[in-house]
Scaffold this motif. Structure first.
Motif, PDB file in Angstrom:
ATOM      1  N   ILE A  38       8.978  -0.003 -65.834  1.00  0.00           N
ATOM      2  CA  ILE A  38       7.504  -0.245 -66.705  1.00  0.00           C
ATOM      3  C   ILE A  38       6.524   0.593 -66.129  1.00  0.00           C
ATOM      4  O   ILE A  38       5.824   1.165 -66.791  1.00  0.00           O
ATOM      5  N   LEU A  39       6.323   0.658 -64.758  1.00  0.00           N
ATOM      6  CA  LEU A  39       5.264   1.413 -64.144  1.00  0.00           C
ATOM      7  C   LEU A  39       5.708   2.740 -64.357  1.00  0.00           C
ATOM      8  O   LEU A  39       4.890   3.649 -64.663  1.00  0.00           O
ATOM      9  N   ARG A  40       6.776   3.186 -64.304  1.00  0.00           N
ATOM     10  CA  ARG A  40       7.206   4.814 -64.579  1.00  0.00           C
ATOM     11  C   ARG A  40       6.786   5.410 -66.028  1.00  0.00           C
ATOM     12  O   ARG A  40       5.802   6.234 -66.286  1.00  0.00           O
ATOM     13  N   ARG A  41       6.978   4.151 -67.216  1.00  0.00           N
ATOM     14  CA  ARG A  41       6.616   4.436 -68.344  1.00  0.00           C
ATOM     15  C   ARG A  41       5.102   4.586 -68.613  1.00  0.00           C
ATOM     16  O   ARG A  41       4.660   5.376 -69.496  1.00  0.00           O
TER      17      ARG A  41
ATOM     18  N   ILE B 214      20.197 -11.622 -57.259  1.00  0.00           N
ATOM     19  CA  ILE B 214      20.243 -10.440 -58.557  1.00  0.00           C
ATOM     20  C   ILE B 214      19.006 -10.883 -59.367  1.00  0.00           C
ATOM     21  O   ILE B 214      18.436  -9.659 -60.034  1.00  0.00           O
ATOM     22  N   ALA B 215      18.328 -11.787 -59.612  1.00  0.00           N
ATOM     23  CA  ALA B 215      17.161 -12.183 -60.225  1.00  0.00           C
ATOM     24  C   ALA B 215      16.016 -11.289 -59.746  1.00  0.00           C
ATOM     25  O   ALA B 215      15.285 -10.609 -60.471  1.00  0.00           O
ATOM     26  N   ALA B 216      16.061 -11.515 -58.378  1.00  0.00           N
ATOM     27  CA  ALA B 216      14.814 -10.493 -57.708  1.00  0.00           C
ATOM     28  C   ALA B 216      15.359  -9.215 -57.722  1.00  0.00           C
ATOM     29  O   ALA B 216      13.936  -8.294 -58.172  1.00  0.00           O
ATOM     30  N   TYR B 217      16.202  -8.526 -57.801  1.00  0.00           N
ATOM     31  CA  TYR B 217      16.452  -7.033 -57.957  1.00  0.00           C
ATOM     32  C   TYR B 217      16.351  -6.770 -59.289  1.00  0.00           C
ATOM     33  O   TYR B 217      15.516  -5.733 -59.412  1.00  0.00           O
ATOM     34  N   ASP B 218      16.368  -7.493 -60.106  1.00  0.00           N
ATOM     35  CA  ASP B 218      16.355  -7.278 -61.701  1.00  0.00           C
ATOM     36  C   ASP B 218      15.208  -7.220 -61.849  1.00  0.00           C
ATOM     37  O   ASP B 218      14.458  -6.326 -62.700  1.00  0.00           O
ATOM     38  N   GLY B 219      14.164  -8.073 -61.326  1.00  0.00           N
ATOM     39  CA  GLY B 219      12.531  -8.104 -61.753  1.00  0.00           C
ATOM     40  C   GLY B 219      12.076  -6.860 -61.136  1.00  0.00           C
ATOM     41  O   GLY B 219      11.275  -6.281 -61.874  1.00  0.00           O
ATOM     42  N   LEU B 220      12.517  -6.391 -59.880  1.00  0.00           N
ATOM     43  CA  LEU B 220      11.941  -5.239 -59.268  1.00  0.00           C
ATOM     44  C   LEU B 220      12.182  -3.885 -60.176  1.00  0.00           C
ATOM     45  O   LEU B 220      11.471  -3.423 -60.180  1.00  0.00           O
ATOM     46  N   MET B 221      13.468  -3.919 -60.528  1.00  0.00           N
ATOM     47  CA  MET B 221      14.035  -2.652 -61.050  1.00  0.00           C
ATOM     48  C   MET B 221      12.960  -2.673 -62.611  1.00  0.00           C
ATOM     49  O   MET B 221      12.893  -1.438 -62.920  1.00  0.00           O
TER      50      MET B 221
END
Length: 87
Positions: free
Chosen positions: A72-75, A60-67
Motif C-alpha cells: 500500500i505504501l508503494r502504491r 503468518i498474520a504479522a507477515y501478511d500485515g507487514l507485506m
C-alpha cells in the motif's frame, strides 16, 4: 419573574467533586483495560500442538500485515509521484 440564586462553591465541595470524578475515571479506565484484554488476548491452547499452531498463525498474520502495508505504501508513493517514471 423568578431570579435564580447564584451557586456558591467551596473548596471542600470542589475537592470532593474532583476526588469523585478521579475515582470515576479510574474505574472507567480499569473497565476499558479489562475489556481490551479480553478482546485482544490470545487464546490459550489446550496442548503444545495447539499453542505451536497458534504461534505460527500469529506469525503468518504479522507477515501478511507487514507485506500488505509495504504494498500500500508503494502504491501511495507512486500515486503522489514518488518515482519519476517515463512512459
Amino acid at each position: 419573574m423568578k431570579t435564580e440564586q447564584p451557586i456558591t462553591y467551596s473548596i471542600e465541595s470542589i475537592r470532593e467533586r474532583r476526588l469523585a470524578k478521579q475515582k470515576e475515571v479510574k474505574l472507567s479506565k480499569d473497565r476499558m483495560h479489562n475489556l481490551s484484554q479480553q478482546l485482544f488476548a490470545p487464546q490459550q491452547g489446550q496442548n503444545k500442538i495447539d499453542s505451536l499452531m497458534q504461534q505460527i498463525n500469529m506469525g503468518i498474520a504479522a507477515y501478511d500485515g507487514l507485506m500488505t502495508g509495504i504494498k500500500i505504501l508503494r502504491r501511495v508513493r507512486g500515486f503522489f509521484g514518488g518515482k519519476n517514471k517515463k512512459y
